[in-house]
Design a protein around this motif. Sequence first.
Motif, PDB file in Angstrom:
ATOM      1  N   MET A 120     -78.221  -1.597  44.856  1.00  9.45           N
ATOM      2  CA  MET A 120     -77.531  -0.302  44.830  1.00  9.45           C
ATOM      3  C   MET A 120     -76.659  -0.177  46.083  1.00  9.45           C
ATOM      4  O   MET A 120     -77.152  -0.279  47.199  1.00  9.45           O
ATOM      5  N   ASP A 121     -75.337   0.011  45.895  1.00 14.72           N
ATOM      6  CA  ASP A 121     -74.438   0.073  47.036  1.00 14.72           C
ATOM      7  C   ASP A 121     -74.463   1.452  47.689  1.00 14.72           C
ATOM      8  O   ASP A 121     -75.037   2.406  47.163  1.00 14.72           O
ATOM      9  N   MET A 122     -73.807   1.553  48.847  1.00 11.77           N
ATOM     10  CA  MET A 122     -73.836   2.782  49.635  1.00 11.77           C
ATOM     11  C   MET A 122     -73.194   3.947  48.888  1.00 11.77           C
ATOM     12  O   MET A 122     -73.668   5.085  48.955  1.00 11.77           O
ATOM     13  N   MET A 123     -72.100   3.700  48.150  1.00 12.25           N
ATOM     14  CA  MET A 123     -71.428   4.779  47.448  1.00 12.25           C
ATOM     15  C   MET A 123     -72.318   5.356  46.345  1.00 12.25           C
ATOM     16  O   MET A 123     -72.339   6.581  46.136  1.00 12.25           O
ATOM     17  N   THR A 124     -73.053   4.491  45.662  1.00  8.40           N
ATOM     18  CA  THR A 124     -73.969   4.979  44.616  1.00  8.40           C
ATOM     19  C   THR A 124     -75.070   5.828  45.231  1.00  8.40           C
ATOM     20  O   THR A 124     -75.432   6.888  44.705  1.00  8.40           O
ATOM     21  N   ILE A 125     -75.609   5.371  46.359  1.00 10.04           N
ATOM     22  CA  ILE A 125     -76.642   6.149  47.057  1.00 10.04           C
ATOM     23  C   ILE A 125     -76.091   7.499  47.493  1.00 10.04           C
ATOM     24  O   ILE A 125     -76.754   8.534  47.361  1.00 10.04           O
ATOM     25  N   LEU A 126     -74.858   7.492  48.001  1.00 12.34           N
ATOM     26  CA  LEU A 126     -74.225   8.740  48.444  1.00 12.34           C
ATOM     27  C   LEU A 126     -74.049   9.721  47.282  1.00 12.34           C
ATOM     28  O   LEU A 126     -74.334  10.915  47.417  1.00 12.34           O
ATOM     29  N   LYS A 127     -73.607   9.214  46.131  1.00 12.19           N
ATOM     30  CA  LYS A 127     -73.422  10.076  44.959  1.00 12.19           C
ATOM     31  C   LYS A 127     -74.754  10.677  44.508  1.00 12.19           C
ATOM     32  O   LYS A 127     -74.833  11.869  44.184  1.00 12.19           O
ATOM     33  N   LEU A 128     -75.813   9.865  44.482  1.00  3.30           N
ATOM     34  CA  LEU A 128     -77.128  10.362  44.079  1.00  3.30           C
ATOM     35  C   LEU A 128     -77.635  11.416  45.054  1.00  3.30           C
ATOM     36  O   LEU A 128     -78.213  12.434  44.647  1.00  3.30           O
ATOM     37  N   LEU A 145     -75.788  13.354  46.930  1.00  4.47           N
ATOM     38  CA  LEU A 145     -74.961  14.554  46.780  1.00  4.47           C
ATOM     39  C   LEU A 145     -75.392  15.358  45.553  1.00  4.47           C
ATOM     40  O   LEU A 145     -75.553  16.592  45.626  1.00  4.47           O
ATOM     41  N   VAL A 146     -75.600  14.668  44.432  1.00  4.74           N
ATOM     42  CA  VAL A 146     -76.044  15.359  43.213  1.00  4.74           C
ATOM     43  C   VAL A 146     -77.421  15.987  43.424  1.00  4.74           C
ATOM     44  O   VAL A 146     -77.670  17.133  43.033  1.00  4.74           O
ATOM     45  N   GLY A 147     -78.327  15.233  44.057  1.00  2.00           N
ATOM     46  CA  GLY A 147     -79.669  15.761  44.307  1.00  2.00           C
ATOM     47  C   GLY A 147     -79.652  16.968  45.224  1.00  2.00           C
ATOM     48  O   GLY A 147     -80.375  17.943  44.992  1.00  2.00           O
ATOM     49  N   SER A 148     -78.821  16.940  46.246  1.00  2.19           N
ATOM     50  CA  SER A 148     -78.755  18.056  47.188  1.00  2.19           C
ATOM     51  C   SER A 148     -78.208  19.309  46.503  1.00  2.19           C
ATOM     52  O   SER A 148     -78.710  20.413  46.708  1.00  2.19           O
ATOM     53  N   ILE A 149     -77.187  19.131  45.672  1.00  7.22           N
ATOM     54  CA  ILE A 149     -76.608  20.266  44.954  1.00  7.22           C
ATOM     55  C   ILE A 149     -77.633  20.876  43.998  1.00  7.22           C
ATOM     56  O   ILE A 149     -77.776  22.098  43.908  1.00  7.22           O
ATOM     57  N   LEU A 168     -77.515  18.094  51.651  1.00  4.29           N
ATOM     58  CA  LEU A 168     -76.102  18.342  51.348  1.00  4.29           C
ATOM     59  C   LEU A 168     -75.236  18.123  52.587  1.00  4.29           C
ATOM     60  O   LEU A 168     -74.157  17.510  52.503  1.00  4.29           O
ATOM     61  N   LEU A 169     -75.684  18.613  53.737  1.00  3.62           N
ATOM     62  CA  LEU A 169     -74.931  18.428  54.973  1.00  3.62           C
ATOM     63  C   LEU A 169     -74.802  16.951  55.324  1.00  3.62           C
ATOM     64  O   LEU A 169     -73.710  16.469  55.669  1.00  3.62           O
ATOM     65  N   LEU A 170     -75.900  16.211  55.214  1.00  4.32           N
ATOM     66  CA  LEU A 170     -75.873  14.783  55.513  1.00  4.32           C
ATOM     67  C   LEU A 170     -74.944  14.046  54.553  1.00  4.32           C
ATOM     68  O   LEU A 170     -74.131  13.209  54.972  1.00  4.32           O
ATOM     69  N   SER A 171     -75.047  14.362  53.270  1.00  2.24           N
ATOM     70  CA  SER A 171     -74.200  13.712  52.266  1.00  2.24           C
ATOM     71  C   SER A 171     -72.728  14.008  52.518  1.00  2.24           C
ATOM     72  O   SER A 171     -71.871  13.124  52.402  1.00  2.24           O
ATOM     73  N   PHE A 172     -72.434  15.262  52.876  1.00  6.95           N
ATOM     74  CA  PHE A 172     -71.045  15.658  53.091  1.00  6.95           C
ATOM     75  C   PHE A 172     -70.460  14.965  54.318  1.00  6.95           C
ATOM     76  O   PHE A 172     -69.295  14.535  54.307  1.00  6.95           O
ATOM     77  N   LEU A 173     -71.247  14.836  55.378  1.00  6.39           N
ATOM     78  CA  LEU A 173     -70.767  14.134  56.566  1.00  6.39           C
ATOM     79  C   LEU A 173     -70.466  12.669  56.264  1.00  6.39           C
ATOM     80  O   LEU A 173     -69.439  12.128  56.697  1.00  6.39           O
ATOM     81  N   ALA A 209     -64.892  33.554  45.448  1.00  5.94           N
ATOM     82  CA  ALA A 209     -64.996  32.815  44.190  1.00  5.94           C
ATOM     83  C   ALA A 209     -63.632  32.334  43.713  1.00  5.94           C
ATOM     84  O   ALA A 209     -63.510  31.242  43.142  1.00  5.94           O
ATOM     85  N   THR A 210     -62.588  33.133  43.930  1.00  5.34           N
ATOM     86  CA  THR A 210     -61.253  32.778  43.466  1.00  5.34           C
ATOM     87  C   THR A 210     -60.661  31.649  44.306  1.00  5.34           C
ATOM     88  O   THR A 210     -59.930  30.794  43.783  1.00  5.34           O
ATOM     89  N   ALA A 211     -60.990  31.611  45.576  1.00  4.24           N
ATOM     90  CA  ALA A 211     -60.423  30.580  46.459  1.00  4.24           C
ATOM     91  C   ALA A 211     -61.243  29.292  46.464  1.00  4.24           C
ATOM     92  O   ALA A 211     -60.683  28.192  46.471  1.00  4.24           O
ATOM     93  N   LEU A 212     -62.579  29.411  46.477  1.00  7.34           N
ATOM     94  CA  LEU A 212     -63.449  28.234  46.534  1.00  7.34           C
ATOM     95  C   LEU A 212     -63.670  27.674  45.134  1.00  7.34           C
ATOM     96  O   LEU A 212     -64.004  28.424  44.220  1.00  7.34           O
ATOM     97  N   ARG A 213     -63.539  26.364  44.955  1.00  2.00           N
ATOM     98  CA  ARG A 213     -63.725  25.772  43.634  1.00  2.00           C
ATOM     99  C   ARG A 213     -64.584  24.508  43.700  1.00  2.00           C
ATOM    100  O   ARG A 213     -64.751  23.893  44.744  1.00  2.00           O
ATOM    101  N   HIS A 214     -65.103  24.104  42.559  1.00  2.00           N
ATOM    102  CA  HIS A 214     -66.065  23.010  42.425  1.00  2.00           C
ATOM    103  C   HIS A 214     -65.343  21.656  42.504  1.00  2.00           C
ATOM    104  O   HIS A 214     -64.623  21.284  41.565  1.00  2.00           O
ATOM    105  N   PRO A 215     -65.535  20.880  43.567  1.00  2.00           N
ATOM    106  CA  PRO A 215     -64.827  19.593  43.674  1.00  2.00           C
ATOM    107  C   PRO A 215     -65.257  18.589  42.621  1.00  2.00           C
ATOM    108  O   PRO A 215     -64.474  17.730  42.213  1.00  2.00           O
ATOM    109  N   GLY A 216     -66.513  18.681  42.163  1.00  2.00           N
ATOM    110  CA  GLY A 216     -67.000  17.745  41.158  1.00  2.00           C
ATOM    111  C   GLY A 216     -66.351  17.933  39.800  1.00  2.00           C
ATOM    112  O   GLY A 216     -66.385  17.018  38.965  1.00  2.00           O
ATOM    113  N   ILE A 217     -65.767  19.111  39.544  1.00  2.00           N
ATOM    114  CA  ILE A 217     -65.014  19.347  38.310  1.00  2.00           C
ATOM    115  C   ILE A 217     -63.543  18.996  38.523  1.00  2.00           C
ATOM    116  O   ILE A 217     -62.912  18.344  37.688  1.00  2.00           O
ATOM    117  N   ALA A 218     -62.978  19.428  39.638  1.00  2.00           N
ATOM    118  CA  ALA A 218     -61.551  19.232  39.890  1.00  2.00           C
ATOM    119  C   ALA A 218     -61.180  17.757  40.036  1.00  2.00           C
ATOM    120  O   ALA A 218     -60.141  17.316  39.534  1.00  2.00           O
TER     121      ALA A 218
END
Length: 285
Positions: free
Chosen positions: A1-9, A11-15, A177-182, A232-241
């Motif tokens: 499992m590469d680093m990007m896959t771990i990061l995605k998991l 991020l999803v888990g933290s959310i 979430l903070l760790l994943s985002f950094l 709500a109008t300004a902030l949007r979901h990056p995982g959808i966009a």
Amino acid sequence: MDMMTILKLALVGSIALVVLSIGLGSGLRDVLAFLKEPWQAAKAMGAMFVLMPLLALGLGLLLPLSTATLVTLLAISVSPMPPIYPSKAGKLGGGDRYVMSLFVLAPLAMLAAAPLMLALDERVLGIGLPFESGAVLRTLGISILAPLALGLLLAERAPALAARLRDPVARGGMLLLLLSFLLLLLAAWPAMRSAVGEFAIVAILLMIVGGLLIGHLLGGPKRGNRAALATATALRHPGIALPLAIAADPADAQRIAGTVLIYLLSAALLSTLYGLVAHSGDPET
């Protein structure tokens, strides 16, 4: 499992943990509050999924934006708010029921409004953003709907257990979430640098400020609810966009990713500044 896959998991888990904690501290009455105020609900959804997409369309007509920047702004404009929204809106004084109603209603409104607004964008600008309802629904289900439903169920059926779990789950989710985002910022720094230029920053700032203003004006008489809708109008979901924009312009995926991150960071900063100004200069009504 590469680093990007771990990061995605991670991020999803933290959310999922963050949204679960939100559900643990809420109730069905909070989620269904807009049923008693359909006009408020209509104004809120109109601000997010009609006026904001029209603003993005207007920026595309007025500014010489690259295709990558334009499709990113269009995709952001039809995405719901991110999972951290309830916490941020609550700190700005938004009522629990108003905030939770927005949080639950927005993904449903997005599924109905996004195809129509994106069809308008294609007709006016000649740029099509493929909207796959199934893929969008899966992302919403994993990041918002499923963990929120589980939290609400526990809060209704086992309130004592939900109360004990809420704070540890919230702390764990925010830390992860903070760790994943950094880590994501470090990995995406070259993409963010490539996104700067060609009026991209100007368009991003205009869209965020415009979103805050639209939400503020349509949020009703209560200061906290105005702040909640502005956010709500300004902030949007990056995982959808992000996947929406990349599907429209796959050749510029790196620049699109950088633009989404710049938008997210700028929106978080400007919405915080907006909250400080709104709280200092506007008496509660």
